[in-house]
Motif scaffolding. Structure first.
Motif, PDB file in Angstrom:
ATOM      1  N   HIS A   1       0.513   6.653   4.971  1.00 49.45           N
ATOM      2  CA  HIS A   1      -0.877   6.219   4.794  1.00 49.45           C
ATOM      3  C   HIS A   1      -1.103   5.606   3.421  1.00 49.45           C
ATOM      4  O   HIS A   1      -1.856   4.654   3.271  1.00 49.45           O
ATOM      5  N   ALA A   2      -0.423   6.139   2.420  1.00 47.09           N
ATOM      6  CA  ALA A   2      -0.549   5.562   1.075  1.00 47.09           C
ATOM      7  C   ALA A   2       0.207   4.233   1.020  1.00 47.09           C
ATOM      8  O   ALA A   2      -0.304   3.231   0.503  1.00 47.09           O
TER       9      ALA A   2
ATOM     10  N   GLN B   1      11.670   4.175   5.679  1.00 49.72           N
ATOM     11  CA  GLN B   1      12.869   4.671   6.375  1.00 49.72           C
ATOM     12  C   GLN B   1      12.960   4.165   7.804  1.00 49.72           C
ATOM     13  O   GLN B   1      14.033   3.825   8.272  1.00 49.72           O
TER      14      GLN B   1
ATOM     15  N   VAL C   1      15.219   4.103   0.081  1.00 47.88           N
ATOM     16  CA  VAL C   1      15.458   3.785  -1.331  1.00 47.88           C
ATOM     17  C   VAL C   1      16.075   4.997  -1.992  1.00 47.88           C
ATOM     18  O   VAL C   1      15.536   6.102  -1.908  1.00 47.88           O
TER      19      VAL C   1
ATOM     20  N   GLY D   1       5.385  10.647   0.283  1.00 46.82           N
ATOM     21  CA  GLY D   1       4.767  11.669   1.124  1.00 46.82           C
ATOM     22  C   GLY D   1       5.439  13.023   1.025  1.00 46.82           C
ATOM     23  O   GLY D   1       5.739  13.512  -0.070  1.00 46.82           O
TER      24      GLY D   1
ATOM     25  N   SER E   1      13.802  12.124   1.694  1.00 42.37           N
ATOM     26  CA  SER E   1      14.110  11.100   0.706  1.00 42.37           C
ATOM     27  C   SER E   1      15.316  11.592  -0.083  1.00 42.37           C
ATOM     28  O   SER E   1      15.433  12.797  -0.322  1.00 42.37           O
TER      29      SER E   1
ATOM     30  N   THR F   1       3.372  22.488   3.292  1.00 37.67           N
ATOM     31  CA  THR F   1       2.338  22.388   4.315  1.00 37.67           C
ATOM     32  C   THR F   1       2.998  22.675   5.658  1.00 37.67           C
ATOM     33  O   THR F   1       4.211  22.876   5.732  1.00 37.67           O
TER      34      THR F   1
ATOM     35  N   GLN G   1       0.753  11.771  -1.109  1.00 32.19           N
ATOM     36  CA  GLN G   1       1.186  13.167  -1.186  1.00 32.19           C
ATOM     37  C   GLN G   1       2.121  13.407  -2.379  1.00 32.19           C
ATOM     38  O   GLN G   1       2.183  14.506  -2.905  1.00 32.19           O
TER      39      GLN G   1
ATOM     40  N   GLY H   1      -3.486  15.060   3.115  1.00 29.17           N
ATOM     41  CA  GLY H   1      -4.412  14.339   3.991  1.00 29.17           C
ATOM     42  C   GLY H   1      -4.179  12.844   3.990  1.00 29.17           C
ATOM     43  O   GLY H   1      -3.782  12.259   2.977  1.00 29.17           O
TER      44      GLY H   1
END
Ligand code: FAD
Length: 649
Positions: free
Chosen positions: A38-39, A59, A147, A180, A204, A225, A395, A401
């Motif tokens: 989302h970011a 990814q 990356v 994230g 990652s 989470t 995140q 969120g």
């Protein structure tokens, strides 16, 4: 629409390029965004809108726009962020309008400033919309790959400890990292731990965490989470749960949309049920089989697992919402039942809840732990202070969120583009937006647990309403940032001018109380009020709607009917907003006011948080203006300080 149809074909063009870095070396990008969550998607789209040649590396192309956890968008505080991202021409509001299958405004019993626009989403439609928007964004290229390392220069000898990011084995001016839950991510189910960023996705690489920590010297932390099991819909007896219908008239998130893609009658319901004592018993009996819950790492306080809810509030019955996952999906998402015990125990637990006595689990719940970068190391443009050109969003900054991630992504992406194109970076203040509140909280206070947005975090929330996000942000987005299209800008100017004309017309209706009573006999107009009232004053009455005034004065008001609800809200909040505006102007006017140097901030008899007192005591700003610019000092604290000093002078 055509692009949406062509998606599978376009995916094949963007086929895996884990060797892709080599394929791309001939091309120079201004901005590289790492991560398509989302970011990352908002960052990449915003950077391209600002004018930067942008590369998005993620990814898996087909997971771009995936909703890792809940199939919903918005809510109280979060809905405000979605409206603001939309006002800056971001994607998530329009994606929500396209993919929404159950729209409701939360908090309706409270004032419109704190209403929370929210929608239940069809996962596939949301993903399709984001992917097709990105595919049709000029100046944006997407490739699939992971990356593994950032390239940075040696520290600048003139500024020890300061680096410059130069790319990821490609030449670039700016990099936006939006990894994230994937940065050194580990997944947890029962006593099993495995590397992963999300179910089905690898984490990652450790190389990235290493660059951030060892090479750039950034402080990182670890958060966690979790997500609930997905339940087979046909195995649930929904007649034993309480039906929850959506709003009969869905309200779109986006300023550009007058209606949602889903027709009102096509919306799907949600269902409410509750946990039983049996749920608590299963949680307690299985604690020793549940690694995730035994860890010290902090989880999301406001979206806790069922284990945390039961342990914190024993003996209570907890809400569980059964939410649809999509129009054609045969799964339900049990919101409130995030859990990480072994799968057989998850099944025992859900079967303790009456509608799920015979339920089947499609995918078990699981937990994830990941690295985040302490966000106090970032500037208000979300740039790492010690590494020029490196921006972080989502995140990775310790938030939780989709909405918080999208908001940061848009701002980081726009700034990364500006920086790459040699334009100054831009900031948003707490007084103009929730995005400003979010970023200020992150960079000045940092996080100790996953951060989520609430309306109570915004001191000027009566001005920062969902209904006026376009007025607050679209002009700035176009004129100062460059991330807003001219079409949206022109439409926002038309709306702004019409609202202004309507307010002027309402103020020009200046009548005595008795004349108003004759015009609007059904409204109990108080005699104690001023004997002369304008239409705007009257619109502040609970019982008065704009429609009533327009039918009494059609010649002056009927042309503004499309803005009836906005005008009502504008009128109700006008006194608060005028006061806020005066306070902000007063702070600006009193910029040069001296602050006594012997002041004992810890014993000042005014409302200041301990944190603010500590900062003021440490820095001892010489003027009010200097205090305003300190990180962690809120506008409300400055007003209280100003009042105190003026009274004691
Ligand atoms: P993400 O959506 O995680 O996207 C990161 C993207 O970056 C992915 O596409 C990934 O493939 C890519 N990526 C990562 N590293 C690399 C790399 N090195 N190279 C290339 N690409 C890379 N939120 C809540 O509000 N409440 C909850 O209860 C909640 N529970 C959750 C439970 C789970 C199990 C998970 C996984 C997430 C949960 N979330 C929850 C969080 C929510 O999904 C995130 O807040 C949101 O998705 C964050 O967006 P983001 O863009 O920062 O990262």
């Amino acid at each position: 629409h055509m692009l949406r149809k062509k998606l599978p074909f376009l995916h094949s063009l963007l086929s895996p390029v884990s060797r892709h870095v080599g394929h791309l070396t001939g091309h120079q990008y201004d901005v590289i965004v790492v991560g398509g969550g989302h970011a990352g998607t908002e960052a990449a789209a915003a950077a391209a809108r600002v004018g930067a040649e942008t590369l998005l590396i993620t990814q898996k192309i087909h997971t771009i726009g995936a909703l890792s956890c809940n199939p919903s968008l918005g809510g109280v505080g979060k809905g405000q962020l979605v409206k603001e991202v939309d006002a800056l021409d971001g994607l998530c509001g329009r994606a929500g309008d396209w993919a929404g299958i159950h729209f409701s405004i939360l908090n309706r019993r409270k004032g419109p400033a704190v209403w929370g626009p929210r929608a239940q989403l069809d996962r596939q439609r949301y993903r399709d919309f984001i992917q097709s928007e990105l595919l049709s964004t000029p100046r944006l290229t997407m490739v699939e790959g992971s990356v593994e390392e950032l390239l940075v220069t040696e520290p600048n000898p003139e500024e020890p400890g300061h680096h410059r990011v130069t790319g990821i084995r490609l030449g670039t001016q700016s990099v936006v990292l939006t990894t994230g839950t994937f940065l050194s991510g580990s997944l947890f189910v029962g006593q099993t731990t495995s590397p992963g960023g999300r179910i089905g996705d690898a984490p990652s690489s450790a190389g990235l965490s290493h660059t951030l920590r060892e090479r750039l010297g950034l402080r990182t932390g670890r958060l966690r989470t979790g997500t609930p099991p997905r339940i087979v819909k046909d195995s649930v007896d929904l007649s034993l749960a309480k039906l929850h219908l959506p709003d009969s008239h869905p309200t779109p998130f986006s300023f550009l949309n007058t209606h949602t893609h889903c027709k009102p009658e096509e919306q799907l319901p949600c269902y409410l049920t509750f946990t039983t004592p049996g749920v608590e018993r299963v949680v307690r009996e299985s604690l020793q089989l549940n690694c995730h819950i035994q860890q010290d790492t902090k989880g999301p306080r406001y979206c806790p697992s069922i284990e945390s809810r039961v342990l914190r509030f024993p003996g209570r019955s907890h809400q569980v919402w059964l939410e649809p996952e999509g129009v054609t999906s045969d799964l339900l998402y049990p919101q409130g039942l995030s859990m990480t015990m072994p799968p057989d125990i998850q099944l025992r637990l859900i079967r303790e809840i009456p509608p799920m006595r015979r339920a089947e689990i499609h995918t078990p719940g699981y937990g994830v732990q990941y690295d985040f970068v302490c966000p106090t190391q970032l500037s208000p443009a979300l740039q790492v202070k010690s590494t020029q050109g490196l921006f972080l969003a989502g995140q990775i900054n310790g938030t939780t969120g989709y909405e918080e991630a999208a908001a940061q992504g848009l701002w980081a992406g726009a700034n990364a583009a500006r920086s790459a194109l040699s334009m100054p970076t831009v900031t948003l203040s707490r007084t103009e937006s929730y995005i400003g509140v979010l970023i200020d909280d992150l960079v000045s206070r940092g996080v100790t647990e996953p951060y989520r947005m609430f309306t109570s975090r915004a001191e000027f929330r009566t001005s920062l309403r969902p209904d006026n996000a376009d007025l607050r942000l679209t002009p700035k987005g176009f004129e100062e940032v460059g991330c807003v299209s001219s079409v949206r800008y022109q439409e926002s100017l038309r709306v702004r001018n019409s609202l202004q004309d309507a307010l002027t017309a309402l103020q020009a209706l200046f009548l005595s109380t008795s004349s108003w009573k004759k015009k609007l006999p059904s409204v109990p107009i108080s005699e104690t009020k001023s004997t002369l009232l304008t239409g705007l004053d009257l619109l502040q009455y609970n019982d008065v709607t704009f429609e009533m005034l327009a039918s009494a004065f059609p010649e002056s008001l009927s042309s503004f009917m499309e803005f009836a609800q906005r005008l009502k809200i504008e009128a109700v909040y006008k006194p608060h907003c005028d006061l806020n505006k005066k306070e902000i102007e007063r702070i600006q006017r009193e910029e040069n006011m001296s602050l006594p140097q012997d002041i004992d901030y810890f014993s000042l008899p005014v409302s200041l948080s301990d944190e603010v007192r500590e900062i003021l005591d440490r820095v001892r700003p010489s003027t009010l203006g200097a205090a305003t610019r300190l990180e962690g000092i809120t506008p409300a604290a400055v007003v209280n300080l100003l009042n105190y000093v003026r009274v004691t002078e």
